[in-house]
Scaffold this active site. Structure first.
Site, PDB file in Angstrom:
ATOM      1  N   HIS A   1      69.776  49.299  20.943  1.00 39.81           N
ATOM      2  CA  HIS A   1      69.116  48.445  19.957  1.00 39.81           C
ATOM      3  C   HIS A   1      68.353  47.367  20.688  1.00 39.81           C
ATOM      4  CE1 HIS A   1      68.393  45.732  16.578  1.00 39.81           C
ATOM      5  NE2 HIS A   1      68.723  44.760  17.415  1.00 39.81           N
TER       6      HIS A   1
ATOM      7  N   GLU B   1      69.272  37.369  15.657  1.00 39.19           N
ATOM      8  CA  GLU B   1      70.260  38.303  16.211  1.00 39.19           C
ATOM      9  C   GLU B   1      71.025  37.681  17.382  1.00 39.19           C
ATOM     10  OE1 GLU B   1      68.165  41.939  17.060  1.00 39.19           O
ATOM     11  OE2 GLU B   1      67.862  42.393  14.930  1.00 39.19           O
TER      12      GLU B   1
ATOM     13  N   ASN C   1      70.973  56.881  19.250  1.00 42.86           N
ATOM     14  CA  ASN C   1      69.778  56.678  20.073  1.00 42.86           C
ATOM     15  C   ASN C   1      69.971  55.571  21.125  1.00 42.86           C
ATOM     16  OD1 ASN C   1      69.670  54.492  18.393  1.00 42.86           O
ATOM     17  ND2 ASN C   1      67.777  55.064  17.375  1.00 42.86           N
TER      18      ASN C   1
ATOM     19  N   LYS D   1      74.592  50.948  22.440  1.00 40.19           N
ATOM     20  CA  LYS D   1      75.394  51.418  21.307  1.00 40.19           C
ATOM     21  C   LYS D   1      76.596  52.232  21.800  1.00 40.19           C
ATOM     22  CE  LYS D   1      71.393  51.436  18.181  1.00 40.19           C
ATOM     23  NZ  LYS D   1      70.604  52.262  17.210  1.00 40.19           N
TER      24      LYS D   1
ATOM     25  N   TYR E   1      72.377  44.739  10.285  1.00 39.59           N
ATOM     26  CA  TYR E   1      71.547  45.791   9.698  1.00 39.59           C
ATOM     27  C   TYR E   1      71.261  45.574   8.216  1.00 39.59           C
ATOM     28  CZ  TYR E   1      71.698  48.777  13.906  1.00 39.59           C
ATOM     29  OH  TYR E   1      71.532  49.300  15.168  1.00 39.59           O
TER      30      TYR E   1
ATOM     31  N   THR F   1      62.178  55.166  17.616  1.00 33.91           N
ATOM     32  CA  THR F   1      63.506  55.216  16.990  1.00 33.91           C
ATOM     33  C   THR F   1      64.098  56.622  17.046  1.00 33.91           C
ATOM     34  OG1 THR F   1      62.853  53.418  15.512  1.00 33.91           O
ATOM     35  CG2 THR F   1      64.751  54.756  14.844  1.00 33.91           C
TER      36      THR F   1
HETATM   37  P1  DAT Z   1      65.237  50.788  15.711  1.00 37.72           P
HETATM   38  O1  DAT Z   1      66.655  50.954  16.199  1.00 37.72           O
HETATM   39  O2  DAT Z   1      64.267  51.579  16.556  1.00 37.72           O
HETATM   40  O3  DAT Z   1      64.830  49.348  15.549  1.00 37.72           O
HETATM   41  P2  DAT Z   1      65.443  50.889  12.806  1.00 37.72           P
HETATM   42  O4  DAT Z   1      65.673  49.414  12.842  1.00 37.72           O
HETATM   43  O5  DAT Z   1      64.376  51.391  11.893  1.00 37.72           O
HETATM   44  O6  DAT Z   1      65.144  51.463  14.263  1.00 37.72           O
HETATM   45  O7  DAT Z   1      66.806  51.627  12.397  1.00 37.72           O
HETATM   46  C1  DAT Z   1      68.042  51.185  12.929  1.00 37.72           C
HETATM   47  C2  DAT Z   1      68.835  52.401  13.318  1.00 37.72           C
HETATM   48  O8  DAT Z   1      69.138  53.167  12.169  1.00 37.72           O
HETATM   49  C3  DAT Z   1      68.100  53.350  14.251  1.00 37.72           C
HETATM   50  O9  DAT Z   1      68.236  52.960  15.609  1.00 37.72           O
HETATM   51  C4  DAT Z   1      68.769  54.655  13.971  1.00 37.72           C
HETATM   52  C5  DAT Z   1      69.110  54.560  12.501  1.00 37.72           C
HETATM   53  N1  DAT Z   1      68.095  55.190  11.658  1.00 37.72           N
HETATM   54  C6  DAT Z   1      66.844  54.715  11.392  1.00 37.72           C
HETATM   55  N2  DAT Z   1      66.169  55.538  10.597  1.00 37.72           N
HETATM   56  C7  DAT Z   1      67.010  56.580  10.331  1.00 37.72           C
HETATM   57  C8  DAT Z   1      66.908  57.771   9.574  1.00 37.72           C
HETATM   58  N3  DAT Z   1      65.810  58.064   8.887  1.00 37.72           N
HETATM   59  N4  DAT Z   1      67.975  58.598   9.559  1.00 37.72           N
HETATM   60  C9  DAT Z   1      69.112  58.314  10.241  1.00 37.72           C
HETATM   61  N5  DAT Z   1      69.278  57.199  10.983  1.00 37.72           N
HETATM   62  C10 DAT Z   1      68.244  56.338  11.039  1.00 37.72           C
HETATM   63 MG    MG Z   2      65.463  47.903  14.208  1.00 36.19          MG
END
Ligand code: DAT
Ligand code: MG
Length: 149
Positions: free
Chosen positions: A115, A126, A112, A9, A49, A91
């Site tokens: 991805h 994807e 973080n 990212k 997303y 995450t």
């Molecule tokens: P991951 O990236 O571990 O697959 P995800 O698909 O649930 O996690 O979410 C995508 C991204 O969105 C994640 O890397 C960071 C952001 N995100 C997820 N949950 C969040 C939250 N509660 N508050 C802020 N950002 C969040």
């Molecule tokens: Mg995800």
């Protein structure tokens, strides 16, 4: 053999952590078959997303992922999707185990670093969203002959 999409990212690019992240995936034994630096468009971000549309963090997530260049990669290997997910860590970096990419190198839930596709089916979708066929580079490693599927 399974494939998965990985994005470093914008925070990872800007912090100079592309090499560290690539090294962790390489060192585990995953095979790099596609890599490019790109700026994600609003359209690609929204499709990537789509599952998070409507959530409170959605606008911030789209804003962040389109805020600067990312490094997009395809990694191949036995159970590559879950292997990458375990190397990434949880995450929320605060909850990510030490030894994982997020657990060692990140602190913020939005920023973080990485991805990784969360299922083989999502990985296929994807990969098709980010890469064209000509951007995937298949090659033989000597040890691939002894790798069990
Ligand atoms: P991951 O990236 O571990 O697959 P995800 O698909 O649930 O996690 O979410 C995508 C991204 O969105 C994640 O890397 C960071 C952001 N995100 C997820 N949950 C969040 C939250 N509660 N508050 C802020 N950002 C969040
Ligand atoms: Mg995800």
């Amino acid at each position: 053999m399974e494939r998965t999409l990985v994005l470093v990212k914008p925070d990872g690019v800007q912090r100079g952590l592309v090499g560290a992240i690539v090294a962790r995936l390489e060192h585990r034994g995953l095979k790099l078959i596609g890599l490019k630096m790109m700026r994600i468009s609003q359209d690609i971000a929204a499709r990537h997303y789509a599952e998070h549309q409507g959530k409170p963090f959605y606008d911030g997530l789209i804003g962040f992922i389109t805020s600067g260049p990312v490094v997009a990669m395809i990694w191949e290997g036995r159970e590559a999707v879950s292997v990458v997910r375990s190397l990434m860590g949880a995450t929320d970096p605060l909850k990510a185990a030490p030894g994982t990419i997020r657990g060692d190198l990140a602190l913020d839930l939005g920023m973080n670093l990485i991805h990784g596709s969360d299922s083989p089916a999502r990985a296929e979708t994807e990969i098709a969203l980010f890469f064209s066929r000509g951007e995937l580079h298949e090659y033989e490693r000597t040890m691939d002959r002894w790798v069990r599927e």
